[in-house]
Design a protein around this motif. Structure first.
Motif, PDB file in Angstrom:
ATOM      1  N   LEU A 141     -10.358  14.042  16.784  1.00 41.37           N
ATOM      2  CA  LEU A 141     -11.359  14.375  15.347  1.00 41.37           C
ATOM      3  C   LEU A 141     -11.391  13.521  15.376  1.00 41.37           C
ATOM      4  CD1 LEU A 141     -12.577  16.841  13.778  1.00 41.37           C
ATOM      5  CD2 LEU A 141     -10.334  16.631  12.486  1.00 41.37           C
ATOM      6  N   MET A 142     -10.588  12.946  14.628  1.00 41.85           N
ATOM      7  CA  MET A 142     -10.578  11.513  13.820  1.00 41.85           C
ATOM      8  C   MET A 142     -11.737  10.491  13.929  1.00 41.85           C
ATOM      9  SD  MET A 142      -9.910  12.638  10.563  1.00 41.85           S
ATOM     10  CE  MET A 142     -10.192  11.311   9.963  1.00 41.85           C
ATOM     11  N   SER A 143     -11.771  10.365  15.108  1.00 40.86           N
ATOM     12  CA  SER A 143     -12.474   9.192  16.528  1.00 40.86           C
ATOM     13  C   SER A 143     -13.792   9.401  16.483  1.00 40.86           C
ATOM     14  CB  SER A 143     -11.872   9.029  17.683  1.00 40.86           C
ATOM     15  OG  SER A 143     -10.352   8.562  17.515  1.00 40.86           O
ATOM     16  N   GLN A 144     -14.276  10.760  16.736  1.00 43.53           N
ATOM     17  CA  GLN A 144     -15.591  11.225  16.491  1.00 43.53           C
ATOM     18  C   GLN A 144     -16.425  11.646  15.237  1.00 43.53           C
ATOM     19  OE1 GLN A 144     -15.737  15.601  17.721  1.00 43.53           O
ATOM     20  NE2 GLN A 144     -15.049  15.065  20.601  1.00 43.53           N
ATOM     21  N   LEU A 145     -15.629  11.470  14.023  1.00 46.83           N
ATOM     22  CA  LEU A 145     -15.985  11.038  13.174  1.00 46.83           C
ATOM     23  C   LEU A 145     -16.400   9.970  12.940  1.00 46.83           C
ATOM     24  CD1 LEU A 145     -13.777  13.225  10.248  1.00 46.83           C
ATOM     25  CD2 LEU A 145     -16.297  13.587  11.010  1.00 46.83           C
ATOM     26  N   GLN A 146     -16.022   9.065  13.643  1.00 45.42           N
ATOM     27  CA  GLN A 146     -16.319   7.740  13.060  1.00 45.42           C
ATOM     28  C   GLN A 146     -17.438   7.651  14.208  1.00 45.42           C
ATOM     29  OE1 GLN A 146     -15.532   5.465  11.032  1.00 45.42           O
ATOM     30  NE2 GLN A 146     -13.552   5.330  10.986  1.00 45.42           N
ATOM     31  N   PHE A 147     -17.666   8.155  15.513  1.00 44.51           N
ATOM     32  CA  PHE A 147     -17.968   7.229  16.245  1.00 44.51           C
ATOM     33  C   PHE A 147     -19.570   8.469  16.639  1.00 44.51           C
ATOM     34  CE2 PHE A 147     -14.717   9.164  19.911  1.00 44.51           C
ATOM     35  CZ  PHE A 147     -16.123  10.177  20.210  1.00 44.51           C
ATOM     36  N   GLY A 148     -19.199   9.153  16.045  1.00 41.18           N
ATOM     37  CA  GLY A 148     -19.850  10.524  16.713  1.00 41.18           C
ATOM     38  C   GLY A 148     -21.280  10.753  15.715  1.00 41.18           C
ATOM     39  N   ARG A 149     -21.717  10.308  14.627  1.00 38.77           N
ATOM     40  CA  ARG A 149     -22.117  10.341  13.517  1.00 38.77           C
ATOM     41  C   ARG A 149     -23.441  10.871  13.133  1.00 38.77           C
ATOM     42  NH1 ARG A 149     -21.537   5.025  10.499  1.00 38.77           N
ATOM     43  NH2 ARG A 149     -21.729   4.084  12.188  1.00 38.77           N
ATOM     44  N   ILE A 150     -24.090  10.452  14.715  1.00 40.61           N
ATOM     45  CA  ILE A 150     -25.494  11.664  14.881  1.00 40.61           C
ATOM     46  C   ILE A 150     -25.425  11.372  16.065  1.00 40.61           C
ATOM     47  CG2 ILE A 150     -26.797   9.624  12.947  1.00 40.61           C
ATOM     48  CD1 ILE A 150     -27.661   7.562  15.756  1.00 40.61           C
ATOM     49  N   HIS A 151     -24.795  11.459  17.041  1.00 40.01           N
ATOM     50  CA  HIS A 151     -24.415  11.742  18.469  1.00 40.01           C
ATOM     51  C   HIS A 151     -23.567  13.051  18.718  1.00 40.01           C
ATOM     52  CE1 HIS A 151     -25.605   6.846  18.991  1.00 40.01           C
ATOM     53  NE2 HIS A 151     -24.927   6.756  18.586  1.00 40.01           N
ATOM     54  N   LEU A 152     -23.332  13.184  17.907  1.00 40.20           N
ATOM     55  CA  LEU A 152     -22.136  15.132  18.031  1.00 40.20           C
ATOM     56  C   LEU A 152     -22.699  15.666  17.480  1.00 40.20           C
ATOM     57  CD1 LEU A 152     -19.012  13.299  18.632  1.00 40.20           C
ATOM     58  CD2 LEU A 152     -21.084  13.889  20.688  1.00 40.20           C
ATOM     59  N   PHE A 153     -23.459  16.988  17.783  1.00 37.11           N
ATOM     60  CA  PHE A 153     -24.175  17.807  17.178  1.00 37.11           C
ATOM     61  C   PHE A 153     -23.338  18.289  15.626  1.00 37.11           C
ATOM     62  CE2 PHE A 153     -26.555  18.678  20.731  1.00 37.11           C
ATOM     63  CZ  PHE A 153     -27.452  17.173  20.334  1.00 37.11           C
ATOM     64  N   TRP A 154     -21.770  18.740  15.787  1.00 39.09           N
ATOM     65  CA  TRP A 154     -21.412  19.097  15.215  1.00 39.09           C
ATOM     66  C   TRP A 154     -21.195  18.703  13.469  1.00 39.09           C
ATOM     67  CZ3 TRP A 154     -16.969  18.689  12.808  1.00 39.09           C
ATOM     68  CH2 TRP A 154     -15.854  17.320  13.562  1.00 39.09           C
ATOM     69  N   ILE A 155     -21.469  17.222  13.552  1.00 31.79           N
ATOM     70  CA  ILE A 155     -20.926  15.811  12.867  1.00 31.79           C
ATOM     71  C   ILE A 155     -22.222  15.836  11.574  1.00 31.79           C
ATOM     72  CG2 ILE A 155     -20.250  13.999  11.964  1.00 31.79           C
ATOM     73  CD1 ILE A 155     -18.412  13.690  14.659  1.00 31.79           C
ATOM     74  N   GLY A 156     -23.791  15.433  12.683  1.00 31.93           N
ATOM     75  CA  GLY A 156     -24.448  15.409  11.909  1.00 31.93           C
ATOM     76  C   GLY A 156     -26.043  16.139  12.149  1.00 31.93           C
ATOM     77  N   SER A 157     -26.172  17.196  13.089  1.00 31.10           N
ATOM     78  CA  SER A 157     -27.084  17.121  13.425  1.00 31.10           C
ATOM     79  C   SER A 157     -27.805  16.361  14.991  1.00 31.10           C
ATOM     80  CB  SER A 157     -27.692  17.270  12.036  1.00 31.10           C
ATOM     81  OG  SER A 157     -27.401  18.420  11.347  1.00 31.10           O
ATOM     82  N   GLY A 158     -27.513  15.809  15.105  1.00 24.83           N
ATOM     83  CA  GLY A 158     -27.840  14.992  15.600  1.00 24.83           C
ATOM     84  C   GLY A 158     -29.502  14.197  15.413  1.00 24.83           C
ATOM     85  N   HIS A 159     -29.707  12.911  15.928  1.00 23.82           N
ATOM     86  CA  HIS A 159     -30.754  11.942  15.493  1.00 23.82           C
ATOM     87  C   HIS A 159     -32.065  12.659  14.986  1.00 23.82           C
ATOM     88  CE1 HIS A 159     -31.668  10.266  19.836  1.00 23.82           C
ATOM     89  NE2 HIS A 159     -32.241  11.618  19.991  1.00 23.82           N
ATOM     90  N   MET A 160     -32.442  13.506  15.639  1.00 23.99           N
ATOM     91  CA  MET A 160     -33.868  13.624  15.665  1.00 23.99           C
ATOM     92  C   MET A 160     -33.459  14.124  13.823  1.00 23.99           C
ATOM     93  SD  MET A 160     -36.228  17.130  14.910  1.00 23.99           S
ATOM     94  CE  MET A 160     -35.248  18.474  16.033  1.00 23.99           C
ATOM     95  N   VAL A 161     -32.671  15.072  13.848  1.00 25.98           N
ATOM     96  CA  VAL A 161     -32.693  16.010  12.973  1.00 25.98           C
ATOM     97  C   VAL A 161     -32.134  15.025  11.646  1.00 25.98           C
ATOM     98  CG1 VAL A 161     -31.055  18.085  11.247  1.00 25.98           C
ATOM     99  CG2 VAL A 161     -32.194  18.111  14.163  1.00 25.98           C
TER     100      VAL A 161
END
Length: 453
Positions: A230-250
């Motif tokens: 989880l904590m690693s995802q919050l670091q590397f997935g900011r615009i790459h994982l939908f659950w964290i930041g909606s994805g880069h388009m949004v």
């Protein structure tokens, strides 16, 4: 009342001449509403919740509001101590007299937002500037406490989170809590001047709007054994994982989709879309590389919105309007107020027939000028509904591209879909809401198999 009265850098005599109102001038230049500030200390105290770059930028705008009365950064909260300390050091160097965050007002952890908000008073501001996943939790808590809120975009990662924010916005109305949302272009006087011309019929009917943000690539590498932490995802997935930041388009295109809705003074009834990944992609995240969306409004107007992140391709960052009488440009690169009307449908510097007075400040600064003015003068200020509706519109387009289906406004208004349904209980040991496979590849939207509404 237009934004032109908030040119705080003019001297007091000029200000009063421009507004024509002694009362309004006195209010902006130091008058304090007894309703908003029923205390001896008139300082507006800020709590920064989420110490990334956007949060620090917002603090800078808040502390730069001219003739705003005393405003200071008072508390900070984050998941990572090192990031918070680094940001605090930089802000202290920039604003040595306006940053007052003692050791007892620095909070770390998933419950840090509560501690930061709990020490604020009515009239203060909770700055909710984390990634989108947790925003509804933070904003709802602050509003329930009667604390004013600034919250960044995107506002939630999914329809369920956005509907939670809509309910919080209704509570803010009941409590007269001021809420500013990070769609700053709505505060640009130059854009408002063109909106006035559109409403006056000077462009005729508006059957077509075009809004694109096209640029270079930005893929995510395999995170190997860290992929499902989880904590690693919050670091590397900011615009790459939908659950964290909606994805880069949004994350990026929401501003221009909001502009389309502002221009139309309404919300689309449906959207179709398509997109995909480049051949031989090595992206281990969830985004597709191209999003192409066709929004339809109730009167049949079309808004074509495009997003692309592919290396070695043409770039564009602008919104254009095509009326039955002429065309116009509404915005430009990096949200600049690049505003023009053209003689006919041809877009070109040699074809401009009208340009408004140039904005004195950035749209981010105008946003905070307006917000602080509202707090100081107890003016109603609640941007939740129109901001969330613009985010719902953006998620409509995302869903249309990901599923290959027509998506309607009614579907979005009924949807409670969530990527993560345990946001209120997250802690450092929580399981990650999305899992990568043995190669570190996260699930990518496949039409016919994917659902997000």
């Amino acid at each position: 009342m237009t934004n032109s009265i908030y040119n705080f850098k003019v001297n007091r005599r000029e200000f009063l001449r421009h507004t024509g109102s002694l009362a309004a001038g006195a209010a902006v230049l130091g008058g304090i509403s007894p309703v908003a500030f029923a205390r001896d200390d008139e300082t507006i105290r800020l709590a920064l919740i989420g110490c990334g770059g956007r949060g620090a930028g917002a603090v800078g705008d808040a502390l730069n509001v001219p003739d705003a009365g005393p405003v200071k950064l008072y508390a900070m909260a984050d998941l990572y101590k090192d990031r918070m300390e680094s940001r605090l050091k930089a802000l202290k160097e920039r604003f040595p007299d306006k940053v007052d965050v003692s050791a007892g007002r620095k909070f770390i952890g998933f419950d840090a937002y509560k501690k930061a908000i709990d020490i604020l008073r009515p009239g203060d501001v909770a700055m909710c500037t984390t990634r989108a996943y947790i925003r509804p939790v933070h904003v709802e808590y602050a509003i329930k406490k009667g604390i004013n809120v600034f919250f960044e975009k995107p506002f939630a990662s999914d329809p369920g989170g956005l509907h939670r924010l809509l309910r919080a916005g209704e509570l803010a109305d009941d409590k007269n809590v001021k809420v500013a949302a990070g769609l700053q272009c709505r505060h640009s006087p130059a854009r408002k001047a063109l909106i006035d011309k559109i409403r006056n019929g000077e462009m005729g009917e508006i059957p077509l709007i075009r809004a694109n943000r096209l640029g270079g690539g930005g893929w995510m590498r395999s995170q190997a054994d860290k992929s499902n932490d989880l904590m690693s995802q919050l670091q590397f997935g900011r615009i790459h994982l939908f659950w964290i930041g909606s994805g880069h388009m949004v994350d990026y295109l929401i501003h221009q989709i909001d502009e389309c809705c502002w221009i139309k003074d309404g919300w689309p009834v449906s959207v179709v879309g398509m997109g995909g990944r480049v051949p031989n992609s090595t992206d281990h995240g969830q985004n597709i590389d191209v999003y192409s969306m066709e929004y339809t409004f109730a009167d049949g107007t079309k808004a074509f919105c495009g997003f692309r992140r592919i290396a070695k391709t043409r770039s564009e960052f602008a919104t254009f309007i095509h009326g039955t009488k002429c065309a116009a440009q509404f915005s430009g690169r990096t949200h600049a107020a690049t505003v023009h009307m053209f003689r006919n449908q041809r877009i070109g510097q040699d074809n401009i027939v009208w340009t408004p007075t140039k904005d004195r400040y950035s749209p981010w600064q105008y946003e905070w000028n307006d917000f602080i003015y509202s707090i100081r003068n107890d003016r109603r200020h609640n941007e939740v509904k129109r901001a969330i509706y613009s985010d719902l519109t953006t998620l409509m387009g995302r869903a249309a591209c990901h599923t290959g289906q027509t998506v309607t406004w009614d579907q979005m208004m009924k949807s409670n879909f969530q990527f993560c349904d345990y946001l209120d209980d997250l802690n450092y040991d929580s399981p990650a809401p999305v899992k990568a496979d043995e190669n570190g590849q996260f699930p990518v939207p496949v039409p016919g198999q994917w659902n997000e509404i």
